[in-house]
Design an enzyme around this catalytic site. Structure first.
Site, PDB file in Angstrom:
ATOM      1  N   CYS A  66     -14.955 -27.476 -10.580  1.00  0.00           N
ATOM      2  CA  CYS A  66     -13.936 -26.520 -10.135  1.00  0.00           C
ATOM      3  C   CYS A  66     -12.644 -27.249  -9.770  1.00  0.00           C
ATOM      4  O   CYS A  66     -12.575 -27.919  -8.730  1.00  0.00           O
ATOM      5  CB  CYS A  66     -14.473 -25.730  -8.941  1.00  0.00           C
ATOM      6  SG  CYS A  66     -13.242 -24.731  -8.094  1.00  0.00           S
ATOM      7  N   CYS A  69     -11.006 -26.218  -6.471  1.00  0.00           N
ATOM      8  CA  CYS A  69     -11.725 -26.783  -5.328  1.00  0.00           C
ATOM      9  C   CYS A  69     -11.170 -28.159  -4.957  1.00  0.00           C
ATOM     10  O   CYS A  69     -11.086 -28.524  -3.784  1.00  0.00           O
ATOM     11  CB  CYS A  69     -13.220 -26.909  -5.637  1.00  0.00           C
ATOM     12  SG  CYS A  69     -14.071 -25.343  -5.917  1.00  0.00           S
TER      13      CYS A  69
END
Length: 314
Positions: A66, A69
């Site tokens: 991700c 993230c």
């Protein structure tokens, strides 16, 4: 292992009606390892749920694949250090802890949950910029007194000091880190205007997604661009000499606005509106409205001069 509220034995729930702000505790001189913790099945109950009985816990669910993230986690870690233990940052890798992620109903990451007294108080999904996270946290925790200036605040300080290049550099970095936060692209366009790069500023605004091209902030930057193009040059203003007719007043005010001397420009436009409403088909009033648009509805000058303009009208 079920994830339960340590008080009731029930699954983790949203707060009951009437519960409001989380309390701030443990701020101070704790070692960072005490309030930034990786959690998994072995310590989730202790750190997140039982720990939230002692103080707020911010649960950051993330995954290695991700990209958002990776942008968000350093921001949360920075805030955890800054708050000095006022909350615990618990980091959950959902790839390694799918059972917990399923029980929490996590469908996408990043996913950030604020847990207090075993209850889910609030949450957000996606990578928000630092300023928005600070605003979100401020609903529940008192901000540290010695909080570091946000990048946006540093950019504004640079602009206030006449250092448009520094502001541009800050916003270029923010645009790169948060490409889908289009306000940063608009702010970058504003810094480019301040730096005298009108062409790149206009191109940046024109390339925004359609739904972002006509926001108040974008309209404000476009208005500043238009003022720069419409205003007479400094040489033309100097050539006016001692002239004090309506045309001269308007040209001076327009140049002042284009140069960012908003208060002086607004004063000039107000004076012209008071003495000669017919000049240029009421151009002084129309230009005042455009300046308000450029500054934004909440700007102190907009609030003050809009009130004065209405007093003249009515």
């Amino acid at each position: 292992m079920p994830i339960i509220d340590p008080r009731t034995g029930e699954p983790l729930t949203s707060p009951q009606d009437g519960d409001t702000n989380a309390s701030q505790t443990n701020a101070g001189t704790q070692d960072a390892s005490q309030f930034i913790v990786d959690v998994d099945i072995s310590n989730f109950q202790q750190v997140v749920l039982e720990g939230s009985m002692q103080g707020p816990v911010l649960l950051d669910s993330w995954a290695s694949w991700c990209e958002p993230c990776k942008n968000l986690m350093p921001v949360l870690e920075k805030l955890a250090h800054e708050y000095g233990g006022a909350f615990t940052l618990a980091k959950l890798n959902i790839e390694d802890n799918q059972e917990i992620a399923t029980q929490l109903g996590i469908r996408s990451v990043p996913d950030v949950k604020l847990i207090v007294q075993g209850q889910l108080y609030d949450q957000f999904q996606g990578a928000l910029p630092e300023s928005q996270i600070r605003e979100w946290l401020s609903q529940y925790l008192k901000a540290p007194e010695a909080a570091e200036a946000t990048p946006e605040e540093k950019a504004q300080q640079a602009l206030d000091a006449g250092d448009a290049a520094t502001a541009r550099g800050i916003y270029e970095t923010l645009v790169k880190e948060w490409p889908e936060h289009y306000d940063y692209q608009i702010e970058l366009a504003g810094a480019l205007v301040a730096e005298g790069n009108a062409a790149d500023a206009r191109a940046l605004l024109d390339n925004l997604p359609p739904e972002h091209r006509d926001t108040p902030k974008a309209r404000g930057v476009r208005a500043r661009l238009d003022f720069g193009e419409e205003a007479p040059s400094a040489e033309e203003v100097a050539a006016l000499g001692e002239r004090d007719d309506s045309e001269a007043q308007f040209k001076r005010a327009l140049r002042q606005v284009a140069d960012g001397h908003y208060e002086a420009g607004l004063d000039g436009l107000m004076a012209l509106m008071k003495t000669d409403r017919t000049y240029g088909e009421d151009v002084a009033r129309k230009t005042l409205l455009r300046v308000f648009d450029a500054l934004g509805a909440d700007h102190p000058l907009t609030v003050a001069y809009r009130r004065r303009m209405f007093a003249l009208l009515y």
